[in-house]
Design a protein around this motif. Structure first.
Motif, PDB file in Angstrom:
ATOM      1  N   ALA A 150     -53.323 -36.195 -58.901  1.00  0.00           N
ATOM      2  CA  ALA A 150     -52.634 -36.992 -59.916  1.00  0.00           C
ATOM      3  C   ALA A 150     -51.296 -36.367 -60.297  1.00  0.00           C
ATOM      4  O   ALA A 150     -50.275 -37.058 -60.403  1.00  0.00           O
ATOM      5  N   ILE A 151     -51.283 -35.045 -60.507  1.00  0.00           N
ATOM      6  CA  ILE A 151     -50.034 -34.372 -60.875  1.00  0.00           C
ATOM      7  C   ILE A 151     -49.030 -34.431 -59.723  1.00  0.00           C
ATOM      8  O   ILE A 151     -47.824 -34.641 -59.929  1.00  0.00           O
ATOM      9  N   LEU A 152     -49.522 -34.264 -58.502  1.00  0.00           N
ATOM     10  CA  LEU A 152     -48.636 -34.344 -57.337  1.00  0.00           C
ATOM     11  C   LEU A 152     -48.026 -35.734 -57.207  1.00  0.00           C
ATOM     12  O   LEU A 152     -46.817 -35.886 -56.967  1.00  0.00           O
ATOM     13  N   MET A 153     -48.846 -36.761 -57.412  1.00  0.00           N
ATOM     14  CA  MET A 153     -48.376 -38.134 -57.269  1.00  0.00           C
ATOM     15  C   MET A 153     -47.292 -38.461 -58.288  1.00  0.00           C
ATOM     16  O   MET A 153     -46.221 -38.967 -57.932  1.00  0.00           O
ATOM     17  N   ILE A 154     -47.542 -38.155 -59.546  1.00  0.00           N
ATOM     18  CA  ILE A 154     -46.563 -38.514 -60.571  1.00  0.00           C
ATOM     19  C   ILE A 154     -45.314 -37.628 -60.470  1.00  0.00           C
ATOM     20  O   ILE A 154     -44.204 -38.064 -60.803  1.00  0.00           O
ATOM     21  N   SER A 155     -45.475 -36.392 -59.976  1.00  0.00           N
ATOM     22  CA  SER A 155     -44.315 -35.516 -59.801  1.00  0.00           C
ATOM     23  C   SER A 155     -43.417 -36.020 -58.681  1.00  0.00           C
ATOM     24  O   SER A 155     -42.186 -35.947 -58.773  1.00  0.00           O
ATOM     25  N   VAL A 156     -44.030 -36.544 -57.617  1.00  0.00           N
ATOM     26  CA  VAL A 156     -43.238 -37.110 -56.513  1.00  0.00           C
ATOM     27  C   VAL A 156     -42.503 -38.352 -56.983  1.00  0.00           C
ATOM     28  O   VAL A 156     -41.306 -38.541 -56.683  1.00  0.00           O
ATOM     29  N   PHE A 157     -43.173 -39.212 -57.725  1.00  0.00           N
ATOM     30  CA  PHE A 157     -42.555 -40.453 -58.190  1.00  0.00           C
ATOM     31  C   PHE A 157     -41.408 -40.197 -59.173  1.00  0.00           C
ATOM     32  O   PHE A 157     -40.430 -40.949 -59.197  1.00  0.00           O
ATOM     33  N   THR A 158     -41.543 -39.153 -59.989  1.00  0.00           N
ATOM     34  CA  THR A 158     -40.510 -38.855 -60.984  1.00  0.00           C
ATOM     35  C   THR A 158     -39.488 -37.847 -60.480  1.00  0.00           C
ATOM     36  O   THR A 158     -38.542 -37.506 -61.204  1.00  0.00           O
ATOM     37  N   GLY A 159     -39.666 -37.343 -59.253  1.00  0.00           N
ATOM     38  CA  GLY A 159     -38.728 -36.380 -58.689  1.00  0.00           C
ATOM     39  C   GLY A 159     -38.768 -35.028 -59.371  1.00  0.00           C
ATOM     40  O   GLY A 159     -37.740 -34.337 -59.441  1.00  0.00           O
ATOM     41  N   ASN A 160     -39.937 -34.631 -59.856  1.00  0.00           N
ATOM     42  CA  ASN A 160     -40.093 -33.357 -60.559  1.00  0.00           C
ATOM     43  C   ASN A 160     -40.517 -32.285 -59.554  1.00  0.00           C
ATOM     44  O   ASN A 160     -41.686 -32.202 -59.167  1.00  0.00           O
ATOM     45  N   SER A 161     -39.585 -31.469 -59.111  1.00  0.00           N
ATOM     46  CA  SER A 161     -39.874 -30.467 -58.081  1.00  0.00           C
ATOM     47  C   SER A 161     -40.830 -29.390 -58.588  1.00  0.00           C
ATOM     48  O   SER A 161     -41.662 -28.883 -57.834  1.00  0.00           O
ATOM     49  N   TYR A 162     -40.717 -29.029 -59.868  1.00  0.00           N
ATOM     50  CA  TYR A 162     -41.641 -28.037 -60.424  1.00  0.00           C
ATOM     51  C   TYR A 162     -43.079 -28.548 -60.391  1.00  0.00           C
ATOM     52  O   TYR A 162     -44.013 -27.791 -60.107  1.00  0.00           O
ATOM     53  N   GLY A 163     -43.254 -29.823 -60.681  1.00  0.00           N
ATOM     54  CA  GLY A 163     -44.589 -30.407 -60.651  1.00  0.00           C
ATOM     55  C   GLY A 163     -45.175 -30.434 -59.252  1.00  0.00           C
ATOM     56  O   GLY A 163     -46.367 -30.200 -59.058  1.00  0.00           O
ATOM     57  N   VAL A 164     -44.318 -30.730 -58.261  1.00  0.00           N
ATOM     58  CA  VAL A 164     -44.785 -30.734 -56.867  1.00  0.00           C
ATOM     59  C   VAL A 164     -45.231 -29.341 -56.450  1.00  0.00           C
ATOM     60  O   VAL A 164     -46.320 -29.158 -55.881  1.00  0.00           O
ATOM     61  N   LEU A 165     -44.403 -28.334 -56.737  1.00  0.00           N
ATOM     62  CA  LEU A 165     -44.749 -26.964 -56.375  1.00  0.00           C
ATOM     63  C   LEU A 165     -45.992 -26.487 -57.119  1.00  0.00           C
ATOM     64  O   LEU A 165     -46.869 -25.831 -56.546  1.00  0.00           O
ATOM     65  N   GLY A 166     -46.083 -26.816 -58.408  1.00  0.00           N
ATOM     66  CA  GLY A 166     -47.244 -26.406 -59.189  1.00  0.00           C
ATOM     67  C   GLY A 166     -48.534 -27.043 -58.719  1.00  0.00           C
ATOM     68  O   GLY A 166     -49.577 -26.376 -58.644  1.00  0.00           O
TER      69      GLY A 166
END
Length: 216
Positions: A150-166
């Protein structure tokens, strides 16, 4: 010529060195738990004004890591699903991670998904007493996998690189095959897992601060 006192001194030095080397893994494990607890506590304080749900999620993981030091490393080790250590880790995974997921979805306006994730986690925690040890383990794995996705999906959609890495670091630390592959002599898998979790939670804390500051 080497005297008896020199031999005795050399023997004492070798004994001390052997003791330090034998205790190194345990000291490293304590240090990894302390590091994880410090990172989570720092993240909880830093996200308190940003989102209290996220702060509570980080605080649960900080408490679980601190309890691990007391129960498993400083006191006599206790085993079983009813131990304080096992219970604290389970609660941190079942409730702490959904709180982080809630914090990612709610600011983006997806209140239905946020409430569904958190409500399901609270319902599962409420009826945890009726679950067997195997059922609790399966629930923990599915919760971590779902939270990571879930965190990966929303981070990709919002362009949040920290969220993708985390989220990727969280996934790496959560899967057993990673721990088995990463286990190195004198470096227990739990120590490596704690270090990866520290990186993951630090990235997620930065992701939340970046996401909410961008929206404001």
């Amino acid at each position: 010529m080497i005297s008896v006192s020199d031999l005795s001194s050399l023997y004492v030095q070798q004994s001390l060195l052997s003791t330090l080397l034998m205790g190194a893994p345990e000291l490293g494990l304590v240090a990894s738990h302390l590091s994880l607890s410090a990172v989570c506590l720092y993240s909880a304080v830093r996200t308190l004004q940003v989102h209290r749900g996220a702060s509570a999620g980080f605080l649960l993981h900080a408490a679980a890591s601190a309890i691990a030091i007391g129960c498993d490393l400083l006191w006599e080790e206790t085993e079983g699903p009813s131990s304080l250590h096992s219970s604290s880790l389970w609660v941190a995974g079942i409730i702490g991670l959904p709180l982080l997921v809630f914090s990612f979805f709610w600011p983006n306006g997806d209140h239905l998904t946020a409430n569904l994730v958190l409500g399901s986690a609270l319902l599962l925690a409420t009826f945890s007493g009726y679950l067997s040890q195997e059922a609790q383990m399966v629930a923990s794995y599915f919760t971590r996998a779902g939270a990571t996705l879930a965190i990966l999906m929303i981070s990709v959609f919002t362009g949040n690189s920290y969220g993708v890495l985390g989220s990727l670091a969280l996934a790496a630390a959560s899967f057993p095959f990673f721990l088995n592959a990463a286990e190195i002599p004198h470096f227990p898998a739990e120590m490596i897992r704690n270090c990866v979790y520290s990186v993951s939670f630090l990235m997620l804390h930065m992701a939340l601060r970046t996401q909410i500051s961008d929206e404001s």
